[in-house]
Scaffold this motif. Structure first.
Motif: not given
Length: 268
Positions: A22-33, A161-174
């Motif tokens: 369920m914590g992993s939903t925070g990753v998915a949610e943060a990436m989408e937001i 949530w923080l991990a998801g936010s960092l992940l989407i920003i890192g992916l976007a840069s690439v």
């Protein structure tokens, strides 16, 4: 009662597994937001958007989140958390993928609003298996200990949530400078799709089952938790609690709760 069974079973591997899923939903949610923040500059150029049009994308995501969080919350009360969680995972992943094929700005705004609606259902993942109703037995130290685990896990949940936010920003840069924002959206959908694959490990809430009179299902869930935790179910037969009037929205503005309600609304 369910509370007595949860108290006896205690905290263990089941709760850790459930927390990770369920914590992993925070990753998915943060990436989408957070996706909008890294995609907006690109769609502005592609569709020649004005400032208010770019801002409207974010507004509509949260508008969808606001409206459907109410709807899905009511449906979860009626049909159970498990069904609504599955629906929200499927919904968010489906509309997120569709967004990557949006042919125009209007379609993009509409589809992102629907993604926000699907993501709002993830809130049902704050599962009552992780908590315990302790108001009747505050003197019991085991309950207090379990509540401390629950509070710790709620705090740790923010890390996802923080991990998801960092992940989407890192992916976007690439991804954005190379294969484009549409592929970034498709990649951002992957965590939500993976959650669907592990969904079978999430049980329905025992409290929900017992509230609907499904004692057998509630018992099976508690036995599964006990087995995973290496504990033993308490002796006896699971019984339903006394029927009480369900809460209503106007209870939130009752003089007894109005101050708390307003404080929570303002904080959020």
């Amino acid at each position: 009662t369910v509370e007595e069974a949860v108290e006896t079973i205690g905290f263990g591997r089941f709760h850790i597994m459930l927390f990770l899923i369920m914590g992993s939903t925070g990753v998915a949610e943060a990436m989408e937001i957070m996706l909008i923040a890294v995609v907006s500059p690109l769609i502005r150029c592609e569709w020649q958007l004005q400032d208010w049009q770019v801002a409207l994308v974010t507004t509509m995501v949260f508008f969808g989140y606001m409206v459907f969080s109410i709807v899905l919350g009511l449906l979860a009360d009626r049909y159970g958390r498990w069904k609504i969680l599955l629906l929200s995972f499927l919904w968010a992943a489906y509309f997120s993928l569709l967004t990557s094929f949006a042919p125009s700005y209007i379609w993009f705004v509409f589809l992102r609003a629907m993604v926000g609606g699907g993501v709002s259902g993830h809130a049902q993942g704050i599962d009552p298996h992780l908590s315990v109703e302790s108001d009747q037995k505050e003197e019991n130290r085991r309950i207090v200990a379990m509540c401390s685990y629950f509070n710790t896990f709620l705090s740790l949940g923010k890390v996802f949530w923080l991990a998801g936010s960092l992940l989407i920003i890192g992916l976007a840069s690439v991804v954005n400078p190379t294969i484009g924002w549409r592929w970034l959206i498709r990649i951002a959908s992957i965590p939500g799709i993976l959650l669907i694959l592990v969904f079978k490990f999430i049980p329905e809430s025992a409290r929900y089952n017992i509230s609907t009179g499904n004692v057998a299902a509630a018992t099976a869930t508690l036995q599964r938790i006990a087995k995973m935790n290496g504990a033993v179910m308490p002796e006896g037969v699971l019984r339903e609690p006394a029927k009480e009037r369900r809460g209503r929205f106007k209870d939130l503005i009752h003089p007894k709760y109005l101050r708390t309600t307003l404080q929570i609304w303002i904080i959020w």
